[in-house]
Each structure stands twice: as C-alpha cells, then as structure tokens.
Scaffold this active site. Structure first.
Site, PDB file in Angstrom:
ATOM      1  N   SER A 172      80.983  67.975  92.544  1.00 12.93           N
ATOM      2  CA  SER A 172      80.211  69.221  92.528  1.00 12.93           C
ATOM      3  C   SER A 172      79.990  69.711  93.953  1.00 12.93           C
ATOM      4  O   SER A 172      79.566  68.947  94.818  1.00 12.93           O
ATOM      5  CB  SER A 172      78.861  68.998  91.843  1.00 12.93           C
ATOM      6  OG  SER A 172      79.030  68.749  90.470  1.00 12.93           O
ATOM      7  N   GLU A 205      77.927  55.728  77.369  1.00 10.91           N
ATOM      8  CA  GLU A 205      78.417  54.392  77.017  1.00 10.91           C
ATOM      9  C   GLU A 205      78.050  53.388  78.109  1.00 10.91           C
ATOM     10  O   GLU A 205      77.649  52.249  77.818  1.00 10.91           O
ATOM     11  CB  GLU A 205      79.940  54.438  76.806  1.00 10.91           C
ATOM     12  CG  GLU A 205      80.374  55.171  75.544  1.00 10.91           C
ATOM     13  CD  GLU A 205      80.231  56.687  75.635  1.00 10.91           C
ATOM     14  OE1 GLU A 205      80.147  57.339  74.581  1.00 10.91           O
ATOM     15  OE2 GLU A 205      80.200  57.227  76.770  1.00 10.91           O
ATOM     16  N   GLU A 254      76.759  61.180  85.874  1.00 15.72           N
ATOM     17  CA  GLU A 254      75.703  60.257  86.320  1.00 15.72           C
ATOM     18  C   GLU A 254      75.783  58.921  85.567  1.00 15.72           C
ATOM     19  O   GLU A 254      74.793  58.238  85.353  1.00 15.72           O
ATOM     20  CB  GLU A 254      74.289  60.871  86.139  1.00 15.72           C
ATOM     21  CG  GLU A 254      74.120  62.284  86.701  1.00 15.72           C
ATOM     22  CD  GLU A 254      74.078  62.319  88.215  1.00 15.72           C
ATOM     23  OE1 GLU A 254      74.777  61.513  88.843  1.00 15.72           O
ATOM     24  OE2 GLU A 254      73.362  63.154  88.779  1.00 15.72           O
ATOM     25  N   ARG A 278      69.873  60.201  87.154  1.00 15.98           N
ATOM     26  CA  ARG A 278      69.856  60.102  85.689  1.00 15.98           C
ATOM     27  C   ARG A 278      68.578  60.687  85.106  1.00 15.98           C
ATOM     28  O   ARG A 278      68.602  61.329  84.051  1.00 15.98           O
ATOM     29  CB  ARG A 278      70.045  58.642  85.284  1.00 15.98           C
ATOM     30  CG  ARG A 278      71.459  58.164  85.515  1.00 15.98           C
ATOM     31  CD  ARG A 278      71.634  56.665  85.493  1.00 15.98           C
ATOM     32  NE  ARG A 278      73.038  56.336  85.775  1.00 15.98           N
ATOM     33  CZ  ARG A 278      73.484  55.165  86.178  1.00 15.98           C
ATOM     34  NH1 ARG A 278      72.625  54.151  86.365  1.00 15.98           N
ATOM     35  NH2 ARG A 278      74.767  54.975  86.413  1.00 15.98           N
ATOM     36  N   GLY A 282      91.115  57.357  89.564  1.00 12.92           N
ATOM     37  CA  GLY A 282      91.368  56.118  88.836  1.00 12.92           C
ATOM     38  C   GLY A 282      90.159  55.243  88.634  1.00 12.92           C
ATOM     39  O   GLY A 282      90.283  54.117  88.132  1.00 12.92           O
ATOM     40  N   GLN A 284      73.634  76.380  65.468  1.00 13.58           N
ATOM     41  CA  GLN A 284      73.864  76.427  64.022  1.00 13.58           C
ATOM     42  C   GLN A 284      72.848  77.328  63.330  1.00 13.58           C
ATOM     43  O   GLN A 284      73.198  78.094  62.411  1.00 13.58           O
ATOM     44  CB  GLN A 284      73.801  75.011  63.437  1.00 13.58           C
ATOM     45  CG  GLN A 284      74.163  74.921  61.961  1.00 13.58           C
ATOM     46  CD  GLN A 284      75.645  75.128  61.709  1.00 13.58           C
ATOM     47  OE1 GLN A 284      76.456  74.992  62.622  1.00 13.58           O
ATOM     48  NE2 GLN A 284      75.999  75.474  60.482  1.00 13.58           N
ATOM     49  N   GLY A 319      67.748  57.968  90.145  1.00  9.67           N
ATOM     50  CA  GLY A 319      67.005  59.231  90.145  1.00  9.67           C
ATOM     51  C   GLY A 319      67.806  60.367  89.550  1.00  9.67           C
ATOM     52  O   GLY A 319      67.270  61.228  88.842  1.00  9.67           O
TER      53      GLY A 319
END
Length: 381
Positions: free
Chosen positions: A157, A366, A362, A241, A128, A335, A239
């Site tokens: 993970s 947004e 991470e 990120r 949640g 593609q 870190g």
C-alpha cells in the site's frame, strides 16, 4: 471493566465522525471510481493528530492509546474503509520508527510522518512469501557502513507514492531470527515500483510491487539490532490487526445504518419492509454481531495498551472475528437492498468490495486461527 467512553474518548469519536462525514464521505465514491489517493484529505487528518495516534507526544505524536486508535479508525472507515486503512498503515509505520528507532532516526523521519508531508509504507509480503512471512527472500548484505538490499515486495500500500518504506530483509540465516528492518527513502537509487495493481476494492490507495535492485542504504537506516526485524514487523501487525478490525466495524456499521433506513422506506406487499419480522430479526443479528466484535476489538486494544501477556492472541481473535463479521454484515446489508444494493449509486457495493480484503491482509484469518490454536495448545496454557 468499563463499557462506556469517557469524555475525552467521546470527543475523539465525535471529532472523527464529523471529519469523516464532511471531508471523506462526500468524495469516497469518486476516490474509488477514479482511483484517487486523497493526499490533502489525509494531511487534513494529520493536522488533527491522526497520522501518529500512538506515537509519543515527546516525539511529536498524539500520544494516545490503541483504544483511541480503534475509535478513530471505526469512525473514518464508516465513510471510506480504503482511506482509513491506509491511514492505519501509516500510523503503524510511524509507531515502528518511534518504538524501535533511535533518537537520530526519530528526528529524521517522525516530523514528516506526523504531518504526513511524507507518507509511509510497510513492506513485508513478497511474491513467494505471504502467510509464511519468515520465508522472505529479500536480502540485505553488509558493506562497511552500508547495506545493499536486493529483492521484491508485493501488495504494498502506497508503493510509488510513499516517501519512506520500512523493508524487512534477510541479513542472516533462514527463519525469523535472520530478518532485519530497514528504512528506505523514496528516490534512493535502485528503488523502483511495479505497475499499479488493478484491485477489487481499496481503490483510494495505490498498491504495487516494491523492487530493490542493489539499493544502498546507510547502516544508520536499520531499525533496531540485526536479527530483530521479524519481531519488529510482528509488533507492528498486532496493532494493525486491531485497526483493520476497527475499519471493518466502521464500514459494516455504515452498511447496517443504510439498510435500516432502506427497510423503513421501501414498501412491499402493502407495508414497509421494516414491518416484516424476518427482516427485523436479520437486522437484530447484524447489530448484535457487530457489537460483539467491537467488544473484542476494544479488549485487544486494551491488551496492547497494558502490555497484557495474551495481547497477540487477543489481537488475532479480534481481527478474525471483526473482519469476518464485518464482511458478513455488509453482505447482508447489500442483500437487504435487493437489486439496488448492486448499483454503485447506493454505495453498499463499494463498502463490500473494500471490506473483503480485510480477511486477507495483516495476516489472513486462517493465520489468525493458527496463532490462536498454537497458543491454546502450548504446554501450561
């Protein structure tokens, strides 16, 4: 400003590139298809110092910086983004123990984490509370010299395989200042795991819920003072990120390299695809976008290494850009392969599936925009 690597960084890059080519790339498709967690490969990486990259050497780590880590993860992800990303998570946990733990905690856990005799998991997200991480519900109630933990963590993970779980739990009031961080060892009574999640990608690492049913842990397993857990979790994510952005660069770069080779070989309308200017321009844009994102990742890594006051914002910017660019580039690479890009034998679709989740974990992209916008709109900015 320096835009080239010194000899030490070039050596790290070359070592990791060779390791990835020899010990990861030949097996990555099988790991993905069979959902194999490559324990021995990860331990081989640990033997090269890649399990505790920025843990201090005095504590058994490699003692390198975040820029070196970004180099490592880009190279490993060029072979298998999923496995490289798990190694990033493990490194984040090892660093959190080093940075926020006490001497006893470092002595108890770091030797096994450095060697990857033990694997580690980072446990913040709940069913949640994802982006609103400070709203987490897992509770830790003090009981003498112990805490009793109850709650559920989601999308973890390594869940069920890892040996050490860094759990963010509420010890105080609502909000970020009521959260503390606990280390829970596998086998602790009351610690259990949900079924393995069936995922689009990241199949070389297990993902499941972590369930805590009145799990009793010693107070000596709390990292840092009560109420600092959210700060600890966010420090780890800065870190993380950078690392996940670097993983996106590596996977996308591998796709770009494959697309370039394919365009040289594939014939259409009497000439190689590489001779069509429209496709040349597409390759040029893909390479330019990747290079720009790499510079952002490297600046964010430098900001962490130098404790720059804008480090959190730079990390958010870099993560947002690198993961968006990485996915766009691998999508274009698919593609350019036409129908062959959709076939598993070519490997492009695996990279695309693995890179998609980087825009979510991470901190979603947004939320990266929220972090950036808040800083821009602060008084005095």
């Amino acid at each position: 400003m320096e835009f080239g690597f010194n000899e030490d960084r070039l050596a790290i890059r070359d070592m990791c590139r060779s390791f990835a080519a020899e010990q990861m790339a030949p097996f990555a498709a099988e790991w993905d298809d069979q959902k194999i967690f490559p324990v021995e490969t990860l331990r081989a990486a640990a033997a090269l110092g890649l399990a505790a990259i920025y843990v201090r050497d005095a504590c058994g780590g490699t003692g390198l910086g975040r820029l070196e880590a970004a180099i490592v993860f880009e190279e490993l992800a060029a072979a298998c983004p999923s496995t490289a990303a798990y190694l990033s998570i493990h490194n984040m946990c090892a660093w959190m123990v080093d940075r926020f733990g006490d001497d006893d905690q470092r002595a108890r856990w770091l030797p096994q984490l450095v060697s990857m005799d033990w694997f580690a998991s980072y446990c913040l997200t709940e069913p949640g509370s994802g982006s609103d991480a400070a709203a987490l519900k897992t509770r830790a109630v003090r009981d003498g010299d112990t805490y009793r933990l109850t709650g559920t963590k989601a999308f973890i993970s390594g869940a069920g395989t890892s040996d050490l779980y860094l759990i963010m739990a509420r010890t105080g009031a609502d909000g970020p200042k009521g959260i503390s961080c606990f280390a829970v060892e596998r086998g602790t009574p009351g610690l259990s795991f949900g079924k393995p999640e069936v995922k689009l990608g990241w199949n070389s690492q297990p993902t499941a819920m972590v369930q805590l049913d009145d799990v009793v842990v010693p107070a000596a397993n709390r990292l840092g003072p009560e109420g600092t857990g959210f700060k600890i979790a966010m420090a780890g994510l800065d870190g993380g990120r950078v690392n996940i952005g670097a993983c996106s660069l590596g996977g996308a770069r591998a796709g770009l390299d494959q697309a370039r080779s394919y365009l040289k070989q594939r014939q259409a309308f009497g000439k190689p695809l590489a001779e069509f200017q429209a496709l040349q321009f597409r390759l040029a844009d893909m390479a330019t976008d990747l290079d720009a994102a790499r510079l952002m990742i490297q600046r964010a890594a430098w900001a962490l290494d130098t404790s720059h006051p804008e480090a959190t914002q730079y990390c958010a910017m870099a993560k947002r850009l690198a993961t968006d660019v990485g996915y766009a580039v691998i999508d274009q690479a698919l593609q350019l392969h036409g129908g062959y890009g959709y076939i598993r034998d070519y490997g492009i679709e695996r990279l695309l599936r693995d890179l998609r989740v980087h825009q979510i974990l991470e901190g979603t992209n947004e939320i990266m925009r929220v972090i950036i916008a808040r800083r821009l709109l602060q008084d005095g900015s």
